[in-house]
Design an enzyme around this catalytic site. Structure first.
Site, PDB file in Angstrom:
ATOM      1  N   CYS A 217     -21.829  49.561  25.166  1.00  0.00           N
ATOM      2  CA  CYS A 217     -22.782  48.470  24.907  1.00  0.00           C
ATOM      3  C   CYS A 217     -22.407  47.266  25.760  1.00  0.00           C
ATOM      4  CB  CYS A 217     -22.737  48.058  23.443  1.00  0.00           C
ATOM      5  SG  CYS A 217     -22.960  49.382  22.270  1.00  0.00           S
TER       6      CYS A 217
ATOM      7  N   CYS B 288     -23.625  46.755  29.517  1.00  0.00           N
ATOM      8  CA  CYS B 288     -24.944  46.146  29.761  1.00  0.00           C
ATOM      9  C   CYS B 288     -25.021  44.743  29.196  1.00  0.00           C
ATOM     10  CB  CYS B 288     -26.050  46.976  29.120  1.00  0.00           C
ATOM     11  SG  CYS B 288     -26.492  48.448  30.039  1.00  0.00           S
ATOM     12  N   HIS B 289     -24.581  44.605  27.943  1.00  0.00           N
ATOM     13  CA  HIS B 289     -24.827  43.351  27.220  1.00  0.00           C
ATOM     14  C   HIS B 289     -23.699  42.331  27.349  1.00  0.00           C
ATOM     15  CE1 HIS B 289     -28.460  44.888  25.303  1.00  0.00           C
ATOM     16  NE2 HIS B 289     -27.803  45.999  25.006  1.00  0.00           N
TER      17      HIS B 289
ATOM     18  N   CYS C 129     -31.372  52.120  22.130  1.00  0.00           N
ATOM     19  CA  CYS C 129     -30.486  51.820  23.253  1.00  0.00           C
ATOM     20  C   CYS C 129     -29.621  53.041  23.573  1.00  0.00           C
ATOM     21  CB  CYS C 129     -29.582  50.649  22.893  1.00  0.00           C
ATOM     22  SG  CYS C 129     -29.901  49.153  23.825  1.00  0.00           S
TER      23      CYS C 129
ATOM     24  N   CYS D   7     -41.866  45.483  -6.536  1.00  0.00           N
ATOM     25  CA  CYS D   7     -40.711  44.653  -6.161  1.00  0.00           C
ATOM     26  C   CYS D   7     -40.884  43.254  -6.746  1.00  0.00           C
ATOM     27  CB  CYS D   7     -40.594  44.533  -4.647  1.00  0.00           C
ATOM     28  SG  CYS D   7     -40.674  46.075  -3.737  1.00  0.00           S
TER      29      CYS D   7
ATOM     30  N   CYS E 199     -39.855  42.048 -10.452  1.00  0.00           N
ATOM     31  CA  CYS E 199     -38.493  41.577 -10.690  1.00  0.00           C
ATOM     32  C   CYS E 199     -38.174  40.387  -9.801  1.00  0.00           C
ATOM     33  CB  CYS E 199     -37.477  42.683 -10.409  1.00  0.00           C
ATOM     34  SG  CYS E 199     -37.376  43.924 -11.698  1.00  0.00           S
ATOM     35  N   HIS E 200     -38.313  40.580  -8.504  1.00  0.00           N
ATOM     36  CA  HIS E 200     -37.755  39.625  -7.554  1.00  0.00           C
ATOM     37  C   HIS E 200     -38.624  38.397  -7.313  1.00  0.00           C
ATOM     38  CE1 HIS E 200     -34.395  42.235  -6.874  1.00  0.00           C
ATOM     39  NE2 HIS E 200     -35.195  43.249  -6.614  1.00  0.00           N
TER      40      HIS E 200
ATOM     41  N   CYS F 220     -33.217  50.675  -5.249  1.00  0.00           N
ATOM     42  CA  CYS F 220     -34.156  49.936  -6.092  1.00  0.00           C
ATOM     43  C   CYS F 220     -35.301  50.842  -6.524  1.00  0.00           C
ATOM     44  CB  CYS F 220     -34.713  48.741  -5.325  1.00  0.00           C
ATOM     45  SG  CYS F 220     -34.270  47.143  -6.019  1.00  0.00           S
TER      46      CYS F 220
END
Lengths: 106, 259
Positions: B74, B77-78, B112, B175, B178-179, B220
Site C-alpha cells: 500500500c 503507491c500511497h 485496491c 433501527c 431503538c436508536h 442488531c
C-alpha cells in the site's frame, strides 16, 4: 507470532518506582464455546507470562481459561540498575512470544 | 410540505439538478462513547491499553508489506499513511467510478488489492482486513465525518434511509425504534445509544475482538430476530452510508471500545 505491545520507560532514576505495561493479542478461547454449527471450539490460551529485569524474574503469572481476550498486565518495578526488561508469553502449544526493552537507570 | 412520496421528490430534485438530502437526524449527534461506563471510556482513551490499537498496529505492518503479483505494498503507491490517508475514512462510504456503485472502506481496500496489487480480496471480518481498515480509519481520528450526499450517491442514501426506518424481524422493530425513539432508555442494563458509527471498526467487549460496521448491523438484526444480510452486501453498505450521514459532524474515534 501474536502482536504484542510493551511499555517500559526509557530512563529512570535509581530507586524510582516505574510502571510496566504489556498486552498481547490473543483470543484466549476458553474451550466452552461452540461455532454456529455446534462444533466445540478447542481451548487456546496463553498459559504463562513472565517478566524479567536484568536476568531476574520479577513478575510471573499463570493464566487460566476464563480470562478475557488480549490479556493486559500493568505492574510496578523498582529501578535499580540499567538492563533489559524482557517479556515472555507462552501459549499452551508451547509457542513463545518475546519482547524486550532496555531500561536505563541514571 | 409536499405530500409526494420521497422517491418522487428525489427524482424531481435530480431532474432539476438540485440534489439535496434532508431528513430527520439527531439534533445533537452523540457518540456511542458518551453512553459507556467510565471504565470503558478510560480504556478507549488510553492509547496503550485500548485493545483496538493491536489491530491498528497489525494494519500498519500490512500497509508496508508487499502483496500480490505486482509485488507492491500500500505504501508504494500511497506513501506515508499519516498524510495520504488523513481524512479518507471520514468521507467513506463513497461512490466508486470503477465499480459504478457506492462502496465502503473495506471494499475500497479490496478494490485496491485486486485491481492494483494483483492480490486476492481479503475476506470480510478477517483480521487482516479489520487491521487495515482500523489503521486507515485511525489516520482520520478527530476529524469530523462528512460524506457526499449529492450525485449518484443520493440513491444509495435513500435506500439506506428506507432500511433504517423499515420494521423487520419477529420483534417487528426498525433501527429507528431503538436508536431514534428510545435513545437513553435501557434495554435491561444497557443504555440505548444513537447507533452512531464514528468509532468503527470497534473493539467490542462482548465479542472480545474487533468488529466491522456490518458485523454490528448483523448482530442488531439478529437481536430483533430478523435474518441478517451478508457482510459487504449492498443493503448494509447503503445503511452504513445513511448511518454516516446521521453521524455527520461527529469526529472519528477509531479504534473505539464499545460494550
Amino acid at each position: 507470532m501474536p502482536n504484542t505491545r510493551i511499555r517500559v520507560p526509557k530512563t529512570a532514576k535509581a530507586g524510582d518506582i516505574v510502571e510496566i505495561r504489556a498486552i498481547i493479542q490473543h483470543p484466549m478461547e476458553n474451550g466452552y464455546r461452540t461455532t454456529s454449527q455446534g462444533t466445540p471450539i478447542p481451548v487456546d490460551i496463553v498459559t504463562d507470562f513472565i517478566c524479567s529485569y536484568d536476568g531476574l524474574d520479577v513478575f510471573r503469572v499463570r493464566l487460566e481459561p476464563g480470562l478475557s481476550a488480549n490479556p493486559y498486565f500493568s505492574f510496578y518495578l523498582k529501578a535499580t540498575k540499567s538492563g533489559p526488561v524482557t517479556f515472555r508469553w507462552q501459549d499452551q502449544h508451547g509457542e513463545v512470544t518475546e519482547a524486550s526493552e532496555e531500561l536505563e537507570v541514571t | 410540505m409536499t405530500h409526494l412520496p420521497p422517491a418522487l421528490v428525489l427524482l424531481g430534485l435530480l431532474a432539476a439538478g438540485i440534489t439535496q438530502f434532508d431528513g430527520p437526524r439527531p439534533e445533537e449527534p452523540r457518540s456511542g462513547y458518551s453512553f459507556l461506563t467510565p471504565e470503558l471510556q478510560q480504556l478507549q482513551d488510553d492509547d496503550f491499553a485500548n485493545p483496538g490499537m493491536l489491530w491498528v498496529e497489525q494494519g500498519a505492518a500490512l500497509w508496508d508489506e508487499a502483496s500480490g503479483s505486482s509485488g507492491q505494498s500500500c505504501a508504494d503507491c500511497h506513501g506515508d499513511a499519516a498524510q495520504s490517508m488523513r481524512g479518507v475514512a471520514a468521507r467513506y462510504p463513497a461512490y466508486s467510478d470503477e465499480l459504478g456503485r457506492v462502496i465502503n472502506l473495506e471494499q475500497q481496500i479490496n478494490q485496491c488489492r485486486t485491481a492494483q496489487q494483483g492480490a486476492e480480496a481479503l475476506p470480510y471480518e478477517s483480521e487482516d482486513l479489520l487491521g487495515l481498515t482500523s489503521f486507515i480509519s485511525n489516520q482520520s481520528k478527530g476529524m469530523p465525518i462528512s460524506v457526499a450526499v449529492t450525485g449518484p450517491i443520493a440513491e444509495s442514501l435513500e435506500r439506506g434511509r428506507a432500511f433504517f426506518y423499515e420494521r423487520r424481524g419477529q420483534l417487528n422493530l426498525s433501527c429507528a425504534n431503538c436508536h431514534e425513539d428510545n435513545v437513553g432508555s435501557h434495554l435491561r442494563a444497557e443504555p440505548i445509544s444513537q447507533g452512531q458509527t464514528n468509532g468503527f471498526p470497534i473493539y467490542r467487549a462482548l465479542w472480545q475482538t474487533m468488529g466491522s460496521t456490518h458485523r454490528m448491523f448483523a448482530w442488531c438484526n439478529e437481536a430483533v430476530r430478523a435474518e441478517s444480510y451478508a457482510a459487504g452486501s449492498q443493503d448494509y453498505v447503503d445503511l452504513e452510508l445513511y448511518e454516516r450521514w446521521r453521524s455527520q459532524g461527529l469526529t472519528i474515534e477509531t479504534p473505539a471500545v464499545r460494550r
